[in-house]
Scaffold this motif. Structure first.
Motif, short mmCIF file in Angstrom:
data_model
loop_
_atom_site.label_atom_id
_atom_site.label_comp_id
_atom_site.label_asym_id
_atom_site.label_seq_id
_atom_site.Cartn_x
_atom_site.Cartn_y
_atom_site.Cartn_z
N ASP A 151 0.81 -1.22 0.00
CA ASP A 151 0.00 0.00 0.00
C ASP A 151 0.84 1.27 0.00
N VAL A 152 2.15 1.13 0.16
CA VAL A 152 3.03 2.30 0.16
C VAL A 152 3.27 2.74 -1.28
N VAL A 153 2.87 3.94 -1.60
CA VAL A 153 3.10 4.49 -2.94
C VAL A 153 4.46 5.18 -2.98
N SER A 154 4.74 5.97 -1.95
CA SER A 154 6.05 6.63 -1.88
C SER A 154 6.27 7.13 -0.46
N ARG A 155 7.52 7.08 -0.03
CA ARG A 155 7.89 7.64 1.27
C ARG A 155 8.66 8.93 1.05
N GLY A 156 8.45 9.89 1.94
CA GLY A 156 9.14 11.16 1.80
C GLY A 156 9.31 11.85 3.14
N ARG A 157 9.42 13.17 3.12
CA ARG A 157 9.68 13.92 4.33
C ARG A 157 9.05 15.30 4.23
N MET A 158 9.02 16.00 5.34
CA MET A 158 8.57 17.39 5.35
C MET A 158 9.73 18.28 4.91
N VAL A 159 9.39 19.33 4.16
CA VAL A 159 10.41 20.25 3.65
C VAL A 159 9.96 21.68 3.90
N CYS A 160 10.90 22.59 3.78
CA CYS A 160 10.62 24.00 3.92
C CYS A 160 10.69 24.65 2.54
N VAL A 161 9.62 25.35 2.16
CA VAL A 161 9.55 26.02 0.88
C VAL A 161 9.71 27.52 1.12
N MET A 162 10.61 28.15 0.37
CA MET A 162 10.91 29.58 0.57
C MET A 162 11.27 30.22 -0.76
N PRO A 163 11.23 31.54 -0.83
CA PRO A 163 11.67 32.22 -2.06
C PRO A 163 13.14 31.90 -2.36
N ARG A 164 13.52 31.94 -3.61
CA ARG A 164 14.89 31.58 -4.00
C ARG A 164 15.94 32.48 -3.37
N ASP A 165 15.56 33.74 -3.08
CA ASP A 165 16.54 34.66 -2.52
C ASP A 165 16.47 34.73 -1.00
N HIS A 166 15.80 33.76 -0.38
CA HIS A 166 15.68 33.76 1.08
C HIS A 166 17.05 33.48 1.71
N ARG A 167 17.26 34.00 2.90
CA ARG A 167 18.55 33.86 3.58
C ARG A 167 18.91 32.39 3.86
N LEU A 168 17.91 31.49 3.88
CA LEU A 168 18.17 30.08 4.19
C LEU A 168 18.17 29.19 2.94
N ALA A 169 17.98 29.79 1.77
CA ALA A 169 17.78 29.01 0.55
C ALA A 169 18.99 28.16 0.17
#
Length: 298
Positions: A151-169
């Motif tokens: 029943d597992v289609v895919s395993r993954g994780r939580m991610v952070c989405v930010m603008p490309r010019d963000h200080r953490l990008a």
């Protein structure tokens, strides 16, 4: 007929709507009153006004009528199934970005087979499958070792989405402590996901008064595109989506999630269900979303 009289207030109007004679409607109402043992209507200003007893009966009659509508819809589904139809639903992000591609591949393999593809809220999919509205559903949930591999289609994780010019990008990973809670777009889609995040991150539920919230991952990502802030999503929310103007950075420590296939009980479409699940599995793998499958030693 009783419901129609309550709603329209006129025997004449009901007779017209139901294509019956007025005496037939009146006779049926009289018979109903005789069987129930109390009056249903009284005339007031030329209209049929329901008695207090009839108002109570009306509420239950509406529920019965709704049940009959659902039953008729179910019979129609059974009729359609008899000529071959697979009904599939998925969470909004998967339904928008991945489900159409899987549908194309499925139609190429089964050109004569009927197909329904719908979007459903993540926390409503299992009930929809249990109620036989769909044959296959794709849900997102916290990863759990008890989930059967089939029943597992895919395993993954939580991610952070930010603008490309963000200080953490440019980071390889970001932690909760790296983020400014005032710039976070919070997502309230599913109680299980929120609980998972709260268990993994101290202070996750402590939101500032100025917090920005939405109940859709796609909306949160688009808010980031507008430069409003950053958001935390599962990486499957980005499957098939453009990333030209955003940066996607893994969240640390790793918070695992899984896309799971929920199957209905109709064996007649078991092969088609397996084929569609396989298409979704392959698409998520080809888009680089989720973990690569691990080869197990035999």
């Amino acid at each position: 007929m009783f419901v129609q009289v309550v709603q329209l207030g006129s025997v004449t109007a009901v007779a017209r709507v139901l294509d019956m004679s007025q005496p037939s409607v009146s006779k049926s109402l009289a018979l109903a009153e005789q069987q129930m043992g109390f009056a249903l209507f009284e005339r007031l200003d030329g209209r049929m006004q329901p008695t207090p007893e009839a108002r109570q009966v009306y509420e239950e009659a509406c529920r019965v009528q709704e049940s009959m509508v659902r039953f008729d819809r179910f019979i129609e589904q059974v009729r359609r199934y008899s000529v071959g139809q697979l009904r599939v639903c998925a969470t909004p992000a998967l339904a928008i970005n991945v489900l159409p591609q899987a549908a194309r591949h499925f139609r190429e393999a089964f050109p004569e087979h009927g197909l329904v593809v719908d979007m459903y809220l993540n926390n409503e999919i299992e009930d929809a499958i249990a109620n036989r509205q769909y044959d296959v559903g794709f849900v997102l949930e916290p990863d759990d070792a008890s989930i059967p591999e089939r029943d597992v289609v895919s395993r993954g994780r939580m991610v952070c989405v930010m603008p490309r010019d963000h200080r953490l990008a440019s980071r390889k990973a970001v932690s909760w402590q790296d983020l400014d809670a005032r710039e976070l777009v919070y997502i309230t889609t599913d109680a299980r996901i929120v609980a998972m995040m709260a268990n993994a991150i101290d202070g996750f539920r402590e939101r500032p008064v100025s917090a920005l919230e939405t109940n859709r991952y796609t909306m949160a990502i688009n808010l980031v595109r507008q430069g409003i802030g950053v958001t935390l999503v599962d990486e499957f929310a980005l499957a098939g989506a453009a990333r030209d103007d955003i940066a996607v950075v893994p969240l640390a420590p790793r918070i695992p999630v899984v896309v799971r296939a929920v199957r209905g009980g109709r064996q007649v479409v078991a092969d088609q269900s397996d084929r569609f699940i396989g298409e979704m599995r392959g698409l998520l793998r080809s888009t680089g979303t989720g973990d690569k499958p691990v080869r197990r030693k035999t």
